[in-house]
Design a protein around this motif. Sequence first.
Motif, short mmCIF file in Angstrom:
data_model
loop_
_atom_site.label_atom_id
_atom_site.label_comp_id
_atom_site.label_asym_id
_atom_site.label_seq_id
_atom_site.Cartn_x
_atom_site.Cartn_y
_atom_site.Cartn_z
N ASN A 50 0.82 -1.23 0.04
CA ASN A 50 0.10 -0.09 -0.08
C ASN A 50 0.91 1.25 0.11
O ASN A 50 1.84 1.20 0.76
N PHE A 51 0.74 2.18 -1.02
CA PHE A 51 1.43 3.32 -1.08
C PHE A 51 0.56 4.49 -0.79
O PHE A 51 -0.49 4.82 -1.30
N ASP A 52 0.95 5.50 0.09
CA ASP A 52 0.36 6.76 0.10
C ASP A 52 0.84 7.84 -0.68
O ASP A 52 2.07 7.97 -0.96
N VAL A 53 -0.11 8.52 -1.20
CA VAL A 53 0.37 9.49 -2.25
C VAL A 53 -0.56 10.79 -1.94
O VAL A 53 -1.47 10.66 -1.21
N PRO A 54 -0.02 11.79 -2.61
CA PRO A 54 -0.65 13.01 -2.18
C PRO A 54 -1.99 13.15 -2.49
O PRO A 54 -2.61 12.70 -3.41
N ASP A 55 -2.98 14.01 -1.59
CA ASP A 55 -4.30 13.88 -1.73
C ASP A 55 -4.85 14.36 -3.10
O ASP A 55 -5.92 13.99 -3.72
N GLN A 56 -4.19 15.20 -3.84
CA GLN A 56 -4.48 15.75 -5.06
C GLN A 56 -4.45 14.77 -6.14
O GLN A 56 -4.95 15.03 -7.20
N PHE A 57 -3.94 13.64 -5.89
CA PHE A 57 -4.02 12.47 -6.74
C PHE A 57 -5.45 11.60 -6.56
O PHE A 57 -5.37 10.40 -7.16
N ALA A 58 -6.09 11.97 -5.59
CA ALA A 58 -7.09 11.08 -5.04
C ALA A 58 -8.09 10.45 -6.39
O ALA A 58 -8.28 9.42 -6.33
N PRO A 59 -8.70 11.36 -7.38
CA PRO A 59 -9.15 10.68 -8.30
C PRO A 59 -8.46 9.68 -8.98
O PRO A 59 -9.25 8.50 -9.31
N GLN A 60 -7.51 9.81 -9.42
CA GLN A 60 -6.42 8.81 -10.25
C GLN A 60 -6.40 7.59 -9.24
O GLN A 60 -6.32 6.44 -9.75
N VAL A 61 -6.10 7.80 -8.06
CA VAL A 61 -5.80 6.62 -7.06
C VAL A 61 -7.03 6.02 -7.06
O VAL A 61 -7.26 4.73 -7.15
N GLN A 62 -8.49 6.61 -6.96
CA GLN A 62 -9.59 5.73 -6.84
C GLN A 62 -10.11 4.85 -8.26
O GLN A 62 -10.31 3.75 -8.05
N GLN A 63 -9.63 5.55 -9.23
CA GLN A 63 -9.69 4.75 -10.48
C GLN A 63 -8.91 3.61 -10.60
O GLN A 63 -9.29 2.72 -11.03
N PHE A 64 -7.53 3.84 -10.00
CA PHE A 64 -6.61 2.96 -10.19
C PHE A 64 -7.26 1.82 -9.31
O PHE A 64 -6.94 0.46 -9.62
N ASN A 65 -7.59 1.94 -8.22
CA ASN A 65 -7.77 0.94 -7.18
C ASN A 65 -9.26 0.07 -7.58
O ASN A 65 -9.29 -0.92 -7.59
N GLU A 66 -10.17 0.86 -8.22
CA GLU A 66 -11.40 0.31 -8.66
C GLU A 66 -10.83 -0.68 -9.72
O GLU A 66 -11.46 -1.82 -10.11
N THR A 67 -9.82 -0.45 -10.73
CA THR A 67 -9.18 -1.06 -11.79
C THR A 67 -8.84 -2.30 -11.15
O THR A 67 -9.11 -3.60 -11.81
N VAL A 68 -7.96 -2.42 -10.29
CA VAL A 68 -7.49 -3.60 -9.61
C VAL A 68 -8.08 -4.43 -9.07
O VAL A 68 -8.27 -5.79 -9.19
N LYS A 69 -9.41 -3.83 -8.43
CA LYS A 69 -10.41 -4.62 -7.78
C LYS A 69 -11.37 -5.46 -9.07
O LYS A 69 -11.66 -6.61 -8.60
N ASN A 70 -11.54 -4.69 -9.96
CA ASN A 70 -12.20 -5.51 -11.28
C ASN A 70 -11.26 -6.46 -11.67
O ASN A 70 -11.97 -7.65 -11.94
N VAL A 71 -10.01 -6.27 -11.68
CA VAL A 71 -9.31 -7.40 -12.24
C VAL A 71 -9.08 -8.50 -11.21
O VAL A 71 -9.30 -9.86 -11.91
N GLN A 72 -9.14 -8.37 -10.14
CA GLN A 72 -9.20 -9.40 -9.13
C GLN A 72 -10.38 -10.24 -9.05
O GLN A 72 -10.45 -11.56 -8.92
N ASN A 73 -11.31 -9.52 -9.36
CA ASN A 73 -12.90 -10.13 -9.52
C ASN A 73 -13.19 -11.07 -10.68
O ASN A 73 -13.63 -12.24 -10.69
N ALA A 74 -12.16 -10.48 -11.87
CA ALA A 74 -12.50 -11.21 -13.10
C ALA A 74 -11.44 -12.53 -12.97
O ALA A 74 -11.70 -13.46 -13.82
N VAL A 75 -10.44 -12.49 -12.29
CA VAL A 75 -9.59 -13.53 -12.24
C VAL A 75 -9.44 -14.50 -11.12
O VAL A 75 -9.50 -13.98 -10.01
N PRO A 76 -9.93 -15.88 -11.22
CA PRO A 76 -10.25 -16.42 -10.13
C PRO A 76 -9.09 -16.92 -9.22
O PRO A 76 -7.97 -17.28 -9.69
N GLY A 77 -9.23 -16.63 -8.10
CA GLY A 77 -7.92 -16.79 -7.03
C GLY A 77 -7.11 -15.50 -7.08
O GLY A 77 -6.03 -15.68 -6.74
N ALA A 78 -7.36 -14.51 -7.83
CA ALA A 78 -6.75 -13.29 -7.88
C ALA A 78 -6.29 -12.55 -6.43
O ALA A 78 -5.26 -12.07 -6.23
#
Length: 225
Positions: A50-78
């Motif tokens: 887990n990496f902390d980044v400046p709050d001004q990048f919050a929109p990009q961070v949220q989009q990135f985390n959602e993308t990762v979550k979608n990948v994990q749900n799509a790949v069994p056992g991810a």
Amino acid sequence: MGRHSLQRESRLPNSVKGAIVMGAMAATTTGAFPAITAAAATVDIPGIGNFDVPDQFAPQVQQFNETVKNVQNAVPGAGLQVGQPANPAPLLPQVGQSPFPNLFPAPVHQTAGDVALQAAQTKIGSEYVWGATGPYSFDCSGLVQWAYKQAGVNVPRTSFEQSNVGMPVAYQDLQPGDIVITNGGGHAGIYAGDGKMLNAPQSGETVSYATLRPSEVVTARRINA
């Protein structure tokens, strides 16, 4: 440099992990991050940390985390981490419980009658001698007395005395090991099951089985010990 906490490796395919890591690295090489404030956004990169980044990048961070979550749900056992089983682990036996219950069955309790019968069976073929109490020759009550002694029970010497030991048992309720008195009280033997009695019969004969008829039985006795 951002604060981070390492995790155990996930089970994401290497191709997916590589893409995620490279994307994160590319984001950090486009320019220097400003100083991290208390209100920092957190990037969660599976298998790395887990990496902390400046709050001004919050929109990009949220989009990135959602993308990762979608990948994990799509790949069994991810979402599994190293050492985490895909299926529930079998329950371990409780303390004091054998892991192989059928390999070592519980010992069967033996009564004094069971032990006495087994002892008498070892003397099959021994000679009948009037007044003998073993261990090589016996009379009828001497065999009964010797057999029960091997079970740790002292019974009287004669068949008449033996007709009063223990508890009375009806013929239909006889169990192997019960003492059987016949011949008007003058003969004793040990019930062996299947309608047979193990006894030392008379002079000229040896310890052997004999058919037991209900009409012959004066009394039967059971010693609960």
